[in-house]
Design a protein around this motif. Structure first.
Motif, short mmCIF file in Angstrom:
data_model
loop_
_atom_site.label_atom_id
_atom_site.label_comp_id
_atom_site.label_asym_id
_atom_site.label_seq_id
_atom_site.Cartn_x
_atom_site.Cartn_y
_atom_site.Cartn_z
N LYS A 143 0.72 -1.05 0.01
CA LYS A 143 -0.02 -0.02 0.10
C LYS A 143 0.89 1.20 0.11
N ALA A 148 0.24 2.95 5.76
CA ALA A 148 -1.30 2.60 5.52
C ALA A 148 -1.30 1.01 5.67
N ASP A 151 -1.81 0.65 9.51
CA ASP A 151 -2.33 1.65 10.38
C ASP A 151 -3.61 2.20 9.46
N VAL A 154 -4.68 5.80 8.51
CA VAL A 154 -3.83 6.49 7.22
C VAL A 154 -4.53 5.92 6.03
N GLN A 155 -5.06 7.14 5.29
CA GLN A 155 -5.72 6.80 3.99
C GLN A 155 -4.29 6.29 2.95
N GLY A 156 -4.69 5.26 2.15
CA GLY A 156 -3.91 4.98 1.31
C GLY A 156 -4.44 4.19 0.09
#
Length: 346
Positions: A143, A148, A151, A154-156
């Motif tokens: 990712k 991301a 976690d 976090v946006q990914g």
């Protein structure tokens, strides 16, 4: 706190780490004091166990953060730490499995004669190393951004799915285990020695079949990698990865401590090695190399290099049929016999 399935996983891993660690000092003792020759494969073998140890440590840390428990039951910070440490541990496992099998490959390179044997071993080791390193990198790069991966806050975006590459690695590990376990039956069968000795030596070098089975089971459990409940659904994968790595180390270590076993069981006084060995050349025609021990009460190992026969007589092997030389096949207290080869068409 370590709870749920994490307790079983961590317990199994530490047991596997301990059982495989037993082989490390036994192997080094055999190489240093019995064979008097420490080779590259011994250092690689030790490194593989270090990776297993680090794998166990990081999964244990992950267990204290919630590994083995449902992901949605954990506080966010604990879940992040659990997944992070688990992935760190898996990285050591992925690399450690390749290193352990490469150790066996290096060992086999020291005892095979034919060119195609050596080429096939090199292809197996290099290809496995490439697949292993690639999978380890993708564990973190699946990712973007990397954070991301472990976690959820976090946006990914998904760069590449890791499961197909993990299946490829598991399948390739099993294939290499199978080939390395099969190969000794091919070249040992060409030696002119008693049938029982052939079976004994070939079996000790073919214990990798057990690691192959463990690798197949581990590959089946890879479905947990894509699960939303990562900390709990990957327990089976974590356990079988540790078992496969530990079993590989044990299977690789057993043949190398065989001289120590024979020294303990049979004592240090060798018996006569007045025997003949037959090896085949790399050409289409067979060439018979005859060497007769002229020194009683000594063991004989014969190799063929550049048109000459080199025989190494080691006074500390009782069997008279030692075929597994160390890095320097002629120990400091042995006698080297060198004579021209006489080739006979048969």
């Amino acid at each position: 706190m370590l709870e749920g399935k994490g307790v079983r996983a961590v317990t199994v891993m530490w047991v596997m780490a301990f059982l495989s660690f037993v082989m490390v000092p036994l192997r080094l003792y055999t190489r240093i004091y019995v064979n008097r020759a420490v080779g590259l494969d011994d250092h690689v073998f030790t490194l593989a166990w270090v990776f297993l140890f680090l794998y166990t440590i990081f999964v244990t840390i992950a267990g204290h953060h919630g590994f083995g428990q449902p992901l949605d039951s954990l506080p966010v910070d604990e879940a992040v730490n659990a997944v992070y440490n688990e992935i760190v541990g898996q990285t050591f496992a992925v690399l450690g499995m390749a290193i352990a099998k490469i150790s066996l490959g290096i060992f086999l390179l020291r005892i095979v004669v034919k060119k195609w044997h050596r080429i096939s071993i090199w292809i197996s080791m290099v290809s496995l190393a490439l697949v292993s390193v690639m999978t380890a990198i993708l564990l973190w790069a699946q990712k973007s951004p990397i954070r991301a991966t472990y976690d959820p806050r976090v946006q990914g975006r998904l760069v590449v799915a890791i499961t197909p590459f993990s299946i490829l690695l598991g399948s390739w590990c099993a294939a290499v285990d199978f080939y390395f376990a099969l190969l000794p039956w091919i070249f040992i069968w060409q030696l002119n020695m008693r049938f029982a000795e052939k079976i004994s030596i070939a079996c000790s070098l073919s214990l990798g079949f057990i690691a192959c089975v463990c690798g197949i089971i581990r590959t089946i459990d890879l479905s947990g990698l894509g699960s939303a409940n990562y900390t709990e659904d990957t327990v089976g994968l974590i356990i079988w990865s540790a078992v496969e790595l530990a079993v590989t180390l044990i299977c690789v270590g057993v043949p190398t401590i065989r001289p120590l076993y024979r020294a303990i069981v049979h004592g240090s006084r060798p018996e006569s090695s007045d025997r003949r060995y037959v090896k085949h050349s790399e050409s289409d025609h067979s060439a018979r190399f005859r060497m007769r021990a002229i020194i009683p009460d000594a063991s004989l190992f014969t190799t063929v290099r550049d048109g000459t026969t080199e025989s190494y007589i080691a006074p500390d092997d009782r069997s008279g049929n030692q075929i597994l030389p160390g890095h320097d096949p002629c120990p400091s207290d042995g006698i080297r016999v060198r004579e021209e080869v006489r080739v006979e068409r048969v």
